[in-house]
Design a protein around this motif. Structure first.
Motif, PDB file in Angstrom:
ATOM      1  N   LEU A 200     -25.879  26.073  67.439  1.00 32.45           N
ATOM      2  CA  LEU A 200     -26.530  24.785  67.244  1.00 32.45           C
ATOM      3  C   LEU A 200     -27.810  24.762  68.071  1.00 32.45           C
ATOM      4  CD1 LEU A 200     -25.812  21.941  65.860  1.00 32.45           C
ATOM      5  CD2 LEU A 200     -25.402  21.191  68.219  1.00 32.45           C
ATOM      6  N   LEU A 201     -28.905  24.397  67.427  1.00 32.63           N
ATOM      7  CA  LEU A 201     -30.185  24.186  68.099  1.00 32.63           C
ATOM      8  C   LEU A 201     -30.548  22.722  67.946  1.00 32.63           C
ATOM      9  CD1 LEU A 201     -32.803  25.447  69.414  1.00 32.63           C
ATOM     10  CD2 LEU A 201     -33.713  25.552  67.074  1.00 32.63           C
ATOM     11  N   VAL A 202     -30.918  22.074  69.037  1.00 30.37           N
ATOM     12  CA  VAL A 202     -31.298  20.660  68.968  1.00 30.37           C
ATOM     13  C   VAL A 202     -32.822  20.563  68.961  1.00 30.37           C
ATOM     14  CG1 VAL A 202     -31.051  18.373  69.960  1.00 30.37           C
ATOM     15  CG2 VAL A 202     -29.173  20.019  70.158  1.00 30.37           C
ATOM     16  N   VAL A 203     -33.340  19.884  67.944  1.00 30.78           N
ATOM     17  CA  VAL A 203     -34.780  19.831  67.685  1.00 30.78           C
ATOM     18  C   VAL A 203     -35.251  18.380  67.700  1.00 30.78           C
ATOM     19  CG1 VAL A 203     -36.547  20.273  65.924  1.00 30.78           C
ATOM     20  CG2 VAL A 203     -34.730  21.957  66.330  1.00 30.78           C
ATOM     21  N   ASP A 204     -36.378  18.134  68.356  1.00 31.17           N
ATOM     22  CA  ASP A 204     -36.969  16.794  68.371  1.00 31.17           C
ATOM     23  C   ASP A 204     -37.990  16.611  67.241  1.00 31.17           C
ATOM     24  OD1 ASP A 204     -35.618  15.702  70.637  1.00 31.17           O
ATOM     25  OD2 ASP A 204     -36.890  16.905  71.950  1.00 31.17           O
ATOM     26  N   THR A 205     -38.753  17.653  66.958  1.00 28.61           N
ATOM     27  CA  THR A 205     -39.758  17.597  65.901  1.00 28.61           C
ATOM     28  C   THR A 205     -40.033  19.022  65.437  1.00 28.61           C
ATOM     29  OG1 THR A 205     -41.980  16.767  65.330  1.00 28.61           O
ATOM     30  CG2 THR A 205     -41.706  17.708  67.513  1.00 28.61           C
ATOM     31  N   PHE A 206     -40.439  19.184  64.171  1.00 24.56           N
ATOM     32  CA  PHE A 206     -40.708  20.537  63.689  1.00 24.56           C
ATOM     33  C   PHE A 206     -42.036  20.578  62.941  1.00 24.56           C
ATOM     34  CE2 PHE A 206     -38.154  18.528  60.382  1.00 24.56           C
ATOM     35  CZ  PHE A 206     -38.723  18.941  59.183  1.00 24.56           C
ATOM     36  N   TYR A 207     -42.548  21.796  62.786  1.00 26.36           N
ATOM     37  CA  TYR A 207     -43.882  22.008  62.222  1.00 26.36           C
ATOM     38  C   TYR A 207     -43.800  22.996  61.064  1.00 26.36           C
ATOM     39  CZ  TYR A 207     -45.160  20.203  66.858  1.00 26.36           C
ATOM     40  OH  TYR A 207     -45.260  19.448  67.997  1.00 26.36           O
ATOM     41  N   GLU A 208     -44.615  22.738  60.042  1.00 26.14           N
ATOM     42  CA  GLU A 208     -44.644  23.625  58.888  1.00 26.14           C
ATOM     43  C   GLU A 208     -46.093  23.884  58.463  1.00 26.14           C
ATOM     44  OE1 GLU A 208     -42.043  25.039  58.147  1.00 26.14           O
ATOM     45  OE2 GLU A 208     -40.289  23.729  58.198  1.00 26.14           O
ATOM     46  N   ASN A 209     -46.306  25.061  57.889  1.00 29.24           N
ATOM     47  CA  ASN A 209     -47.597  25.379  57.291  1.00 29.24           C
ATOM     48  C   ASN A 209     -47.587  24.909  55.841  1.00 29.24           C
ATOM     49  OD1 ASN A 209     -49.062  26.957  59.375  1.00 29.24           O
ATOM     50  ND2 ASN A 209     -47.282  28.312  59.209  1.00 29.24           N
ATOM     51  N   VAL A 210     -48.590  24.143  55.454  1.00 27.27           N
ATOM     52  CA  VAL A 210     -48.714  23.701  54.068  1.00 27.27           C
ATOM     53  C   VAL A 210     -50.167  23.889  53.625  1.00 27.27           C
ATOM     54  CG1 VAL A 210     -46.888  21.987  54.393  1.00 27.27           C
ATOM     55  CG2 VAL A 210     -49.270  21.292  54.610  1.00 27.27           C
ATOM     56  N   GLU A 211     -50.343  23.883  52.340  1.00 21.61           N
ATOM     57  CA  GLU A 211     -51.695  23.994  51.793  1.00 21.61           C
ATOM     58  C   GLU A 211     -52.344  22.622  51.768  1.00 21.61           C
ATOM     59  OE1 GLU A 211     -53.660  24.961  47.491  1.00 21.61           O
ATOM     60  OE2 GLU A 211     -52.190  26.417  48.254  1.00 21.61           O
ATOM     61  N   GLY A 212     -53.518  22.513  52.377  1.00 21.39           N
ATOM     62  CA  GLY A 212     -54.224  21.246  52.412  1.00 21.39           C
ATOM     63  C   GLY A 212     -54.961  20.954  51.119  1.00 21.39           C
ATOM     64  N   PRO A 213     -55.564  19.770  50.996  1.00 17.06           N
ATOM     65  CA  PRO A 213     -56.301  19.389  49.791  1.00 17.06           C
ATOM     66  C   PRO A 213     -57.449  20.340  49.459  1.00 17.06           C
ATOM     67  CG  PRO A 213     -55.926  17.486  51.208  1.00 17.06           C
ATOM     68  CD  PRO A 213     -55.528  18.692  51.998  1.00 17.06           C
ATOM     69  N   ASP A 214     -57.989  20.997  50.493  1.00 19.99           N
ATOM     70  CA  ASP A 214     -59.097  21.927  50.278  1.00 19.99           C
ATOM     71  C   ASP A 214     -58.616  23.349  49.988  1.00 19.99           C
ATOM     72  OD1 ASP A 214     -58.077  22.542  52.739  1.00 19.99           O
ATOM     73  OD2 ASP A 214     -59.967  22.364  53.842  1.00 19.99           O
ATOM     74  N   GLY A 215     -57.295  23.519  49.863  1.00 19.37           N
ATOM     75  CA  GLY A 215     -56.744  24.839  49.594  1.00 19.37           C
ATOM     76  C   GLY A 215     -56.522  25.678  50.833  1.00 19.37           C
ATOM     77  N   LYS A 216     -56.905  25.163  51.995  1.00 21.13           N
ATOM     78  CA  LYS A 216     -56.734  25.898  53.245  1.00 21.13           C
ATOM     79  C   LYS A 216     -55.421  25.497  53.930  1.00 21.13           C
ATOM     80  CE  LYS A 216     -61.707  26.381  54.128  1.00 21.13           C
ATOM     81  NZ  LYS A 216     -62.823  26.116  55.067  1.00 21.13           N
ATOM     82  N   ASN A 217     -54.921  26.386  54.764  1.00 22.06           N
ATOM     83  CA  ASN A 217     -53.676  26.114  55.477  1.00 22.06           C
ATOM     84  C   ASN A 217     -53.876  25.015  56.514  1.00 22.06           C
ATOM     85  OD1 ASN A 217     -50.822  27.030  56.312  1.00 22.06           O
ATOM     86  ND2 ASN A 217     -51.933  27.050  58.245  1.00 22.06           N
ATOM     87  N   GLN A 218     -52.866  24.166  56.638  1.00 20.57           N
ATOM     88  CA  GLN A 218     -52.848  23.189  57.718  1.00 20.57           C
ATOM     89  C   GLN A 218     -51.424  23.064  58.247  1.00 20.57           C
ATOM     90  OE1 GLN A 218     -54.404  19.616  55.955  1.00 20.57           O
ATOM     91  NE2 GLN A 218     -52.524  19.145  54.833  1.00 20.57           N
ATOM     92  N   VAL A 219     -51.298  22.685  59.499  1.00 26.17           N
ATOM     93  CA  VAL A 219     -49.986  22.553  60.137  1.00 26.17           C
ATOM     94  C   VAL A 219     -49.601  21.082  60.162  1.00 26.17           C
ATOM     95  CG1 VAL A 219     -48.627  22.965  62.218  1.00 26.17           C
ATOM     96  CG2 VAL A 219     -50.392  24.610  61.538  1.00 26.17           C
ATOM     97  N   ILE A 220     -48.427  20.786  59.597  1.00 29.13           N
ATOM     98  CA  ILE A 220     -47.920  19.421  59.539  1.00 29.13           C
ATOM     99  C   ILE A 220     -46.735  19.289  60.491  1.00 29.13           C
ATOM    100  CG2 ILE A 220     -46.875  17.659  58.069  1.00 29.13           C
ATOM    101  CD1 ILE A 220     -49.713  18.174  57.321  1.00 29.13           C
ATOM    102  N   GLN A 221     -46.709  18.201  61.235  1.00 33.26           N
ATOM    103  CA  GLN A 221     -45.606  17.903  62.149  1.00 33.26           C
ATOM    104  C   GLN A 221     -44.690  16.873  61.496  1.00 33.26           C
ATOM    105  OE1 GLN A 221     -46.843  16.261  65.903  1.00 33.26           O
ATOM    106  NE2 GLN A 221     -44.760  16.193  66.732  1.00 33.26           N
ATOM    107  N   PHE A 222     -43.389  17.171  61.497  1.00 29.35           N
ATOM    108  CA  PHE A 222     -42.384  16.276  60.918  1.00 29.35           C
ATOM    109  C   PHE A 222     -41.466  15.766  62.036  1.00 29.35           C
ATOM    110  CE2 PHE A 222     -43.589  19.072  57.432  1.00 29.35           C
ATOM    111  CZ  PHE A 222     -43.740  18.192  56.365  1.00 29.35           C
ATOM    112  N   THR A 223     -41.271  14.452  62.061  1.00 27.39           N
ATOM    113  CA  THR A 223     -40.432  13.839  63.092  1.00 27.39           C
ATOM    114  C   THR A 223     -39.544  12.773  62.454  1.00 27.39           C
ATOM    115  OG1 THR A 223     -42.250  14.118  64.685  1.00 27.39           O
ATOM    116  CG2 THR A 223     -40.442  12.665  65.334  1.00 27.39           C
ATOM    117  N   PRO A 224     -38.242  12.774  62.756  1.00 31.00           N
ATOM    118  CA  PRO A 224     -37.380  11.726  62.208  1.00 31.00           C
ATOM    119  C   PRO A 224     -37.866  10.338  62.633  1.00 31.00           C
ATOM    120  CG  PRO A 224     -36.066  13.471  63.193  1.00 31.00           C
ATOM    121  CD  PRO A 224     -37.485  13.729  63.586  1.00 31.00           C
TER     122      PRO A 224
END
Length: 312
Positions: A200-224
């Motif tokens: 079990l790993l306890v996580v407060d927030t996580f980050y993902e790489n997604v494609e931005g509107p301009d087609g370039k990579n951007q990092v998004i932070q997700f938090t409950p």
């Protein structure tokens, strides 16, 4: 995938789950990594600092090992700063002269980058207050995770990228994505771990790489939205080198499922599995003859709304 996460890097937080520190495991890890350049980037500062506060005889030996490794890291960083400062000075002298060279320009760029990184590492090493980034992990980092051993819970240091037992060490590079385990492949690639060795790993927030509107990579932070810590179901393995040349390795992977709707809307196609507190014991003590019960835990997972924003 879970590209990065801010986690319970301070092992003491796992006391809420009844976790006892695997002191010997951490001592082995510090002894193995402590003399290497850059080791402090492999183990979050929040973890290293928390290991200085273990009030047993074994804990004092652990704290001593951490302090010695920190001192060695400080010496290496100061040496690096001096070497790169000398390199930068020499490069700038050539660039200011009558015959600037491409090599000097390259040396200037590299030295400037390395000075910045070494100075940041040194500042992080010596400061006492903690920042959010001190609990953030990436694939290849080591972090405390919770496992069950007999009738107790134990907090063990593990690498966030799983190398399953019996696989060659080259799997780390051949399959760099093994920091995540897809739910739909648990009885395939992960069959030797699923139903056998859970963590079990306890996580407060996580980050993902997604494609931005301009087609370039951007990092998004997700938090409950409810800000409740995520109890992330993981698989782990104890790896040994059959040739006896490489050190033993404990490593883990976070299990991912189909994305929550808001995560998919933000552009990402997987979400880590956030199990309910009442299922923790059943997850950590699995019955390999009843995999259906484990899938039922996944089906009954928590669904907090994951707010998102561009990572700073």
């Amino acid at each position: 995938m879970c590209y990065s996460a801010q986690v319970w890097a301070d092992w003491r937080r796992y006391r809420k789950q009844g976790g006892e520190l695997d002191i010997k495991g951490f001592v082995r890890l510090i002894d193995e990594m402590g003399g290497r350049p850059g080791w402090i980037r492999k183990l979050p500062k929040a973890t290293r600092d928390s290991l200085l506060d273990v009030r047993t005889e074994e804990g004092m030996a652990l704290a001593k090992a951490v302090r010695e490794a920190n001192r060695a890291a400080e010496v290496m960083l100061r040496d690096e700063l001096q070497a790169q400062t000398d390199r930068l000075t020499a490069a700038e002298a050539v660039l200011a002269g009558p015959k600037p060279t491409k090599k000097a320009a390259n040396d200037q760029r590299i030295a400037t980058d390395k000075i910045s990184r070494a100075q940041r590492d040194l500042d992080d090493l010596v400061r006492t207050e903690l920042l959010d980034r001190d609990s953030r992990i990436y694939p290849g980092n080591y972090v405390p995770v919770l496992v069950a051993e007999g009738d107790r819970y134990v907090v063990k240091p593990m690498r966030y990228q799983c190398r399953p037992a019996g696989k060659p060490a080259m799997y780390d590079t051949k399959y760099p994505g093994t920091y995540n385990a897809r739910r739909d492949n648990l009885e395939g690639f992960w069959k030797d771990l699923f139903g056998h060795t859970h963590a079990l790993l306890v996580v407060d927030t996580f980050y993902e790489n997604v494609e931005g509107p301009d087609g370039k990579n951007q990092v998004i932070q997700f938090t409950p939205r409810d800000r409740e810590p995520m109890l992330v179901a993981c698989l782990w393995s104890h790896w040994t080198d059959p040739a006896g040349k490489l050190p033993d390795l404990d490593s883990f992977a976070a299990i991912t499922d189909e994305p929550e709707p808001e995560v998919a809307a933000a552009g990402h196609d997987r979400t880590i599995i956030n199990i309910k507190p009442e299922h923790v014991d059943a997850w950590l003590r699995p019955n390999p003859a009843n995999l259906a019960a484990l899938y039922a835990i996944f089906d009954d997972k928590r669904h907090p709304f994951y707010e998102h924003q561009l990572a700073a």
